[in-house]
Design a protein around this motif. Structure first.
Motif, PDB file in Angstrom:
ATOM      1  N   GLU A  31       0.825  -1.209   0.000  1.00  0.00           N
ATOM      2  CA  GLU A  31       0.000   0.000   0.000  1.00  0.00           C
ATOM      3  C   GLU A  31       0.861   1.262   0.000  1.00  0.00           C
ATOM      4  OE1 GLU A  31      -3.538   0.446   1.957  1.00  0.00           O
ATOM      5  OE2 GLU A  31      -4.037  -1.686   2.099  1.00  0.00           O
TER       6      GLU A  31
ATOM      7  N   LEU B 230       1.030   5.155   1.391  1.00  0.00           N
ATOM      8  CA  LEU B 230       0.465   6.091   2.356  1.00  0.00           C
ATOM      9  C   LEU B 230       1.293   7.378   2.361  1.00  0.00           C
ATOM     10  CD1 LEU B 230      -0.097   3.627   5.351  1.00  0.00           C
ATOM     11  CD2 LEU B 230      -1.879   4.596   3.894  1.00  0.00           C
TER      12      LEU B 230
ATOM     13  N   CYS C  50       2.567  10.701   4.972  1.00  0.00           N
ATOM     14  CA  CYS C  50       2.659  11.107   6.373  1.00  0.00           C
ATOM     15  C   CYS C  50       3.522  12.355   6.498  1.00  0.00           C
ATOM     16  CB  CYS C  50       3.241   9.978   7.234  1.00  0.00           C
ATOM     17  SG  CYS C  50       5.040   9.842   7.156  1.00  0.00           S
TER      18      CYS C  50
ATOM     19  N   SER D  34       1.501  13.511  11.575  1.00  0.00           N
ATOM     20  CA  SER D  34       0.270  13.088  10.898  1.00  0.00           C
ATOM     21  C   SER D  34       0.511  11.853  10.033  1.00  0.00           C
ATOM     22  CB  SER D  34      -0.275  14.224  10.036  1.00  0.00           C
ATOM     23  OG  SER D  34       0.667  14.542   9.032  1.00  0.00           O
ATOM     24  N   GLY D  35      -0.466  10.955  10.035  1.00  0.00           N
ATOM     25  CA  GLY D  35      -0.381   9.764   9.177  1.00  0.00           C
ATOM     26  C   GLY D  35       0.366   8.603   9.812  1.00  0.00           C
TER      27      GLY D  35
ATOM     28  N   GLU E 281      -0.181   7.034  12.704  1.00  0.00           N
ATOM     29  CA  GLU E 281      -1.128   6.052  13.246  1.00  0.00           C
ATOM     30  C   GLU E 281      -1.623   5.105  12.138  1.00  0.00           C
ATOM     31  OE1 GLU E 281      -2.847   6.689  16.693  1.00  0.00           O
ATOM     32  OE2 GLU E 281      -3.384   4.572  16.469  1.00  0.00           O
ATOM     33  N   ASP E 282      -1.938   5.678  10.961  1.00  0.00           N
ATOM     34  CA  ASP E 282      -2.397   4.854   9.831  1.00  0.00           C
ATOM     35  C   ASP E 282      -1.338   3.821   9.432  1.00  0.00           C
ATOM     36  OD1 ASP E 282      -4.673   6.321   9.800  1.00  0.00           O
ATOM     37  OD2 ASP E 282      -4.138   7.559   8.069  1.00  0.00           O
TER      38      ASP E 282
ATOM     39  N   GLU F  68      -1.335   1.009  11.877  1.00  0.00           N
ATOM     40  CA  GLU F  68      -2.492   0.141  11.647  1.00  0.00           C
ATOM     41  C   GLU F  68      -2.305  -0.755  10.423  1.00  0.00           C
ATOM     42  OE1 GLU F  68      -6.105   2.489  11.861  1.00  0.00           O
ATOM     43  OE2 GLU F  68      -5.635   2.866  13.984  1.00  0.00           O
ATOM     44  N   LEU F  69      -1.656  -0.194   9.423  1.00  0.00           N
ATOM     45  CA  LEU F  69      -1.371  -0.992   8.223  1.00  0.00           C
ATOM     46  C   LEU F  69      -0.444  -2.163   8.572  1.00  0.00           C
ATOM     47  CD1 LEU F  69      -1.764  -0.992   5.051  1.00  0.00           C
ATOM     48  CD2 LEU F  69       0.546  -0.065   4.959  1.00  0.00           C
TER      49      LEU F  69
ATOM     50  N   LYS G  42      -2.376  -4.746  10.294  1.00  0.00           N
ATOM     51  CA  LYS G  42      -3.214  -5.453   9.320  1.00  0.00           C
ATOM     52  C   LYS G  42      -2.365  -6.497   8.576  1.00  0.00           C
ATOM     53  CE  LYS G  42      -5.692  -4.372   5.142  1.00  0.00           C
ATOM     54  NZ  LYS G  42      -5.822  -3.268   4.169  1.00  0.00           N
TER      55      LYS G  42
END
Lengths: 358, 358
Positions: free
Chosen positions: B264, B266, B268, B274-275, B277-278, B281-282, B285
């Motif tokens: 993926e 992303l 940040c 910012s970004g 945390e995402d 989480e990735l 996952k």
């Protein structure tokens, strides 16, 4: 070099060289066990196909005495080599490699070139066949006196197979072949080996649906100097054009190769013979560009060095792993490592010490 | 394991473990030459940072007697290891790796994790520095008691540097670190080495203009599980979003990895936080998906086997090329090969025979 040929002719003066009788006689002489390397060499640089075959058979032999002769022969041929363009062709089974090579080969012969087709296919050792074994697939090329086709040598290791093919290239060049085509199938590491022995690497593809790079082995695209979509004919024509655009966009995103050459995407129909001329022109353009910027020559020099180090390292590994003590112990060490009972480094240390014991 | 710690505490009952005096005492004891591997081990699994440092110093030592102790220590720690997620982070200098690792590390510590940051940077040997040498770049992370930061070990070969880092991972895991971050710089083969010791491989990028994959070393993209565009803030925000779309399209064209995970893209801003945390989480996952399909475990097993064979092969090469006879002859053989005076195979054969002579 023609001295020996003359001498040979004077020894059988009554047999004109064009007759089958003469050819058979010469063939028999080459088949004799005692035929000297010098004789084979003289005949090879005199463009004799039977001698070239005999020479490659020597290279491919696993017998010790042949191996020495083969090395002598290759070394004698070296000063006469390096004057061709070497083209690697890869693609998964079914993509139409044989038809493509036949179409390209016939075009080149029309243009007055002499074409040799060799193969690197380590998998053929298992099947006892070869991608080029079924010569009927290149029927018209096989019949041409300007073409020389040789199936993949057999061998246990890719390195061994690749070495034989690489030495055969030298003999083919000494025998006056202008274009050497090396075919390989998209299996294992064989593309990397072929890429390291050719000037131009061509990836043959079919137009599929959707994600066009799917199904291509990782790393192959980055080696390709051209990507050719075959079977661009009939119902397939539109799909092939669409695929071409997709590939172009994708290749554009790759970093530029050391050659400064941007790989191109072309379509062709090997069956109908369309697009083949464009591919040859692209290869000539590549040769021109990379000759001018020095990459063509530099790449061959680097390839030679690569094969020297590659051979050393492969031999070192092979004598280690073939050591009976290592054969006995390796698997249990791998198991210990995989079960986290021992670190990879401790296991390696143990095996290395074991291999040094007398 | 806590038995020894209890014993140790009872030996210095009047000094509460939180005081600096106690820490210094313990540190001094660990500095002593005669400290046994068992003591270091006990302290490591008791989550003692000074012991962990001492252990890694043993691993990094080039002295023979330390090497033996280090191997013992690593083997004692093995049953306590393998319980973290190992994350590799790469990107060219200037991309903001340190800031990114600090932002990610701080987030993880907030979430109650213990974070170890190690590095593989063979180039640091030359500069006598290290990408993590300048610790001020991770100021807040360095100060946290839940973070352990260690610069790249020095060493002559990438293999040696990688081995030390890999063994340090085991010690960090035994010391209770949940997340191990391995930083590397986009130079040479170090990404491949790091990729072979982590579960998740993250490529950090900046939004540039135009061809977004240009400038990334060949092969790195195919290893990435995630591509993160850093510095997506201020004026850069729009460009970063555009780059994200371009990368997504490009990655989509790649064949699916063995993990069945589609990488993926992303964005940040490590500076603004910012970004981040995402991204975490990735990674979670990824861990979930690959744990379910078995790849996570299988990959670690294969990595262990890879390092066993890799170490053997590197040692074989190193003892060959360090043989004084080979050192004397190698260059002239390379020259002969490059000038087409001898074939790479004949030269390799000559050198291999030479190396066997007593």
């Amino acid at each position: 070099m023609s001295k020996d040929q003359t001498k040979h002719k004077s020894q059988s003066p009554k047999v004109p060289s064009s007759t089958t009788g003469y050819a058979i006689d010469r063939f028999k002489r080459l088949q004799q066990k005692e035929v000297s390397v010098k004789v084979i060499f003289d005949e090879i640089i005199n463009k004799d196909t039977a001698a070239l075959s005999k020479g490659i058979t020597l290279i491919e032999s696993t017998k010790q005495k042949h191996s020495k002769k083969a090395q002598q022969l290759v070394e004698m041929c070296l000063p006469y080599a390096n004057n061709s363009i070497r083209i690697g062709i890869t693609g998964v089974p079914g993509v139409g490699k044989s038809t493509f090579i036949e179409a390209l080969g016939n075009l080149l012969i029309q243009k007055g070139k002499k074409v040799a087709v060799l193969a690197v296919d380590p998998s053929s050792t298992i099947s006892h066949g070869s991608i080029l074994g079924d010569k009927t697939r290149m029927e018209s090329l096989v019949r041409s006196s300007e073409a020389f086709i040789r199936p993949s040598p057999s061998g246990k290791s890719l390195g061994g197979v690749a070495q034989k093919t690489r030495e055969s290239i030298i003999l083919c060049e000494a025998a006056g072949y202008d274009v050497i085509i090396i075919e390989t199938v998209g299996v294992g590491q064989s593309e990397t080996a072929v890429h390291s022995m050719v000037d131009f690497f061509l990836l043959l593809k079919l137009a599929g649906a959707g994600d066009e790079l799917q199904g291509i082995k990782r790393g192959i695209i980055e080696m390709a100097d051209a990507l050719v979509i075959n079977k661009a004919d009939g119902d397939n024509l539109l799909r092939a054009r669409k695929a071409k655009n997709q590939f172009r966009k994708a290749l554009h995103l790759y970093p530029l190769a050391q050659s400064t050459w941007s790989p191109e995407v072309l379509t062709c129909s090997a069956l109908e013979g369309s697009g083949i001329e464009d591919i040859w022109e692209l290869i000539l353009k590549y040769q021109e560009v990379t000759s001018k910027n020095g990459f063509f020559e530099e790449n061959r020099i680097q390839q030679n060095k690569f094969w020297l180090l590659q051979t050393i390292e492969e031999q070192l590994k092979s004598s280690f792993y073939n050591n009976p003590k290592i054969k006995d112990e390796l698997n249990s060490q791998i198991q210990g490592v995989q079960q986290n009972k021992i670190t990879p480094f401790a296991a390696a240390h143990y095996l290395l010490e074991l291999s040094k014991e007398k």
